[in-house]
Design a protein around this motif. Structure first.
Motif: not given
Length: 425
Positions: A339-348
């Motif tokens: 998920i950390a690499f997914d533009a649609n799912k990553a949340t930082f």
């Protein structure tokens, strides 16, 4: 072949470097430069005195993560030398973890084996570990440096910046990523903190790059008992296909911490005052390195570390020097943090009010092993028999075929570097 008079290089170093690029999609965010870090602020430490111990939860987590990561990297490069610093990767990811939230944070915690540790516990433990590892004794140089490079004008969360400065000693620098000299600025920092062993990690800055988090580790250790260069001779080293090659091989006799099973021989070669050691694992001729690495697990590693006993013997070890680099996005995704690499799912969300994801994870290492000192790496595999074999007679260990090695801080149990060496260059 005979004996050869060999030049003593005096350079016994390992540099390990990891970079994380965070790709941002600003979505029209109103950039407030007041929230961005200021250029080149000096790192601060949470406490000045060196701690007496490190949270064992962190050491256990790093060990488990390190062997998992090594196993995945081997799947990418099973036919060539592999040398990584799991400590470097874990530190850089911990810095980034401070900005994660929701499912992204949960996946990163699972991948890094951080279950049961709060963010504050993790940060404090990493701060303590950094202080305990650096300059462990007079015969060893070990420095850990962190930096955070931020795109000028992007709205980063002040708490994220402050935690990385306070707990990781990170040098915080705001850069104009559009300036031609920015790439060189980051690369020069890496070159400085790896003593010139790694000179480039960033090829160029893209328009959507907003931050780079960088960790650099430098290690130089002199053997407690140096190898006599006059004893070094060209001897056969048998490659994975059984073909021999002539290679400079060091030799000495003495008293060593040693462990043997029906699957492998293992010896500990200490540096300086013996707080840090290189561990060499040589699969028996009835086995091979590939089978051994399948038994490399954190659980097996901990058992093996408790079974070394001091006894007389002789060792023959090939000199080697190598550079290694690997992109870790695939390995880390496989380990559970896709998920950390997914533009649609990553949340930082704790990093910036801009929408961000991890774009790339790069890892580079350098190692040289010679008569004066050694750096090498080891990986853990699954399922090797750990029953000790009788060792009443002095042992002989001739590392003349593919082997595994690791550099470990014996006080904290931290594995600094590990590697699978199939062909000493």
């Amino acid at each position: 072949m005979g004996h050869r008079k060999l030049r003593r290089t005096g350079v016994v170093t390992i540099g390990s470097f990891l970079l994380l690029g965070l790709m941002g999609c600003l979505h029209g965010t109103n950039v407030n430069s007041a929230t961005a870090p200021q250029p080149t602020q000096p790192p601060q430490q949470v406490a000045m005195q060196k701690p007496s111990a490190v949270d064992p939860k962190l050491v256990t987590a790093n060990t488990k993560f390190g062997f998992k990561l090594f196993s995945e990297v081997l799947k990418q490069d099973d036919k060539k030398n592999v040398f990584v610093s799991p400590s470097s990767v874990a530190i850089a990811l911990a810095m980034t973890y401070n900005g994660a939230s929701g499912a992204t944070q949960q996946q990163m915690a699972k991948t890094l084996e951080l279950q049961g540790m709060s963010l504050s516990q993790l940060n404090r433990a990493n701060a303590d570990l950094k202080k305990m590892l650096e300059s462990p004794d007079s015969g060893v140089q070990l420095t850990i440096a962190n930096s955070l490079w931020a795109r000028q004008g992007t709205p980063f969360k002040p708490a994220f910046i402050q935690r990385n400065r306070d707990f990781y000693g990170a040098q915080i620098t705001e850069l104009d990523f559009a300036a031609p000299e920015s790439t060189a600025t980051i690369n020069n920092w890496v070159k400085e903190y790896t003593r010139g062993k790694i000179s480039q990690i960033v090829d160029g800055l893209k328009p959507d790059d907003v931050m780079f988090l960088v960790n650099a580790i430098y290690f130089k250790g002199n053997w407690t008992k140096a190898f006599d260069p006059s004893e070094t001779a060209n001897k056969p080293f048998y490659l994975s296909n059984g073909r021999p090659k002539s290679h400079p091989t060091m030799a000495q006799t003495g008293s060593y911490k040693y462990y043997e099973t029906n699957q492998f021989q293992a010896v500990s070669l200490p540096y300086g005052n013996e707080r840090v050691s290189m561990y060499l694992f040589l699969p028996k001729k009835t086995s091979n390195l590939s089978r051994f690495t399948k038994t490399l697990t954190a659980e097996n590693w901990q058992q093996w570390m408790g079974r070394f006993r001091t006894q007389p013997g002789s060792v023959q070890v090939p000199r080697f020097k190598l550079e290694y680099d690997v992109a870790l996005k695939k390995a880390l995704s496989t380990l559970g943090m896709s998920i950390a690499f997914d533009a649609n799912k990553a949340t930082f969300d704790e990093l910036s009010s801009a929408s961000t994801k991890i774009d790339q994870v790069k890892h580079k290492t350098f190692v040289e092993v010679n008569e004066e000192g050694t750096e090498a790496a080891a990986a853990t595999s699954i399922g090797i028999v750990t029953t000790s074999m009788p060792t009443s007679q002095p042992f002989q260990m001739n590392v003349d075929r593919p082997f595994f090695c690791a550099i470990r801080d014996n006080k904290t149990g931290t594995v600094l570097f590990m590697g699978a060496i199939v062909d000493p260059k």
